[in-house]
Design a protein around this motif. Structure first.
Motif: not given
Ligand SMILES: [Zn+2]
Length: 306
Positions: A12, A235-236, A239, A251, A274
């Motif tokens: 990201c 991962h998202e 965030h 990140d 993340a």
């Molecule tokens: Zn990311």
């Protein structure tokens, strides 16, 4: 407004989004090039065909050999784009990935619970869980008091992630080409740091909702299987929700815990990274410390995503 943008699988960048499109490491002030011209099908591979192939490769693949070969990147990418994908198809992929995400989060919470409730000398499953925390988050480098605080914080964070995936409407399937605007970076997923707490708000320029995890066409490419899709969502999610202590998760480095760009990271950096969250939950679910084939290592955000 700055968004966390996943420009390629497993990475990201924090990028400002303008109404005219994304700017980023590769910024353009005016459209570059144009659509590939439609050619009459004449069976001849002439200069215009070659130019169209080169243009497609440049835009979509960042390669320039001008050759389409069976089963190689160019033909695969062409098919990913041409293959019609309905909204229903896209929702199926999210529906396939979310249960895997749920299992990973439940496993992560259980691992943390075991560590928090254990005595000073861990054995059996508690020792395994402690080892996982040390590898993915580097907790062994912290003092005993800091480790205890990190356990409670991680437990709270993963518990909150679990709550969020109970609400699939928080995932916005975005088939429009906005993820592709800089043309050098097909985008996969887009979230606002702690966007979960921006209920009802939208980006002033794009009117994209801040309280959604936006999944773009790259996420739905045939090459992204259910396990890979689950890793991207984990991962998202990190965030989107952030840490239980209200700090952002950014990140700092991408990859598996022992990858080149992950090894130098301190415990505090990993606790705000993340891929560390995605990796720990993935391993808690699978029980395997072996790096999944779809995880790639890369340095932290080019835009200073932290
Ligand atoms: Zn990311």
């Amino acid at each position: 407004m700055r968004w966390l943008v996943m420009p390629a699988v497993g990475s990201c960048q924090l990028l400002p989004v303008l109404s005219s499109g994304f700017t980023g490491p590769v910024a353009i002030s005016a459209p570059v090039g144009g659509p590939i011209p439609f050619l009459a099908v004449d069976g001849i591979c002439g200069p215009r065909t070659n130019a169209a192939i080169a243009r497609f490769q440049q835009v979509q693949l960042q390669i320039f050999d001008g050759v389409i070969e069976p089963n190689k990147n160019t033909i695969v990418r062409l098919n990913e784009i041409i293959d019609p994908v309905s909204d229903d198809d896209l929702r199926v992929k999210v529906r396939q990935a979310l249960p895997i995400v749920g299992l990973a989060l439940t496993a992560a919470v259980r691992n943390l619970q075991a560590v928090i409730t254990s005595g000073p000398t861990p054995t059996g499953p508690v020792a395994t869980a402690t080892d996982r925390l040390n590898r993915h988050f580097g907790l062994a480098t912290l003092s005993a008091a800091e480790q205890s605080a990190a356990h409670v914080d991680l437990f709270g964070s993963y518990t909150r992630f679990s709550t969020v995936i109970m609400n699939p409407e928080l995932f916005n399937i975005d088939t429009v080409d906005e993820f592709d605007l800089d043309r050098h970076n097909p985008r996969i997923a887009l979230t606002q740091p702690q966007g979960f707490f921006e209920e009802g708000r939208e980006d002033e320029d794009t009117h994209r909702r801040l309280d959604r995890i936006h999944l773009g066409l790259g996420f739905f490419a045939p090459s992204v299987g259910a396990e890979f899709a689950a890793f991207i969502i984990l991962h998202e999610l990190s965030h989107f929700v952030g840490r239980a202590n209200r700090q952002n998760i950014g990140d700092v480095g991408r990859g598996w815990f022992d990858d080149r760009f992950m090894r130098p990271l301190s415990a505090n950096q990993r606790l705000s990274n993340a891929d560390s969250y995605a990796g720990f939950a993935h391993e808690c679910r699978t029980g395997s410390a072996v790096k999944p084939p779809f995880v790639r290592t890369a340095p932290g955000g080019l835009g200073g995503a932290r």
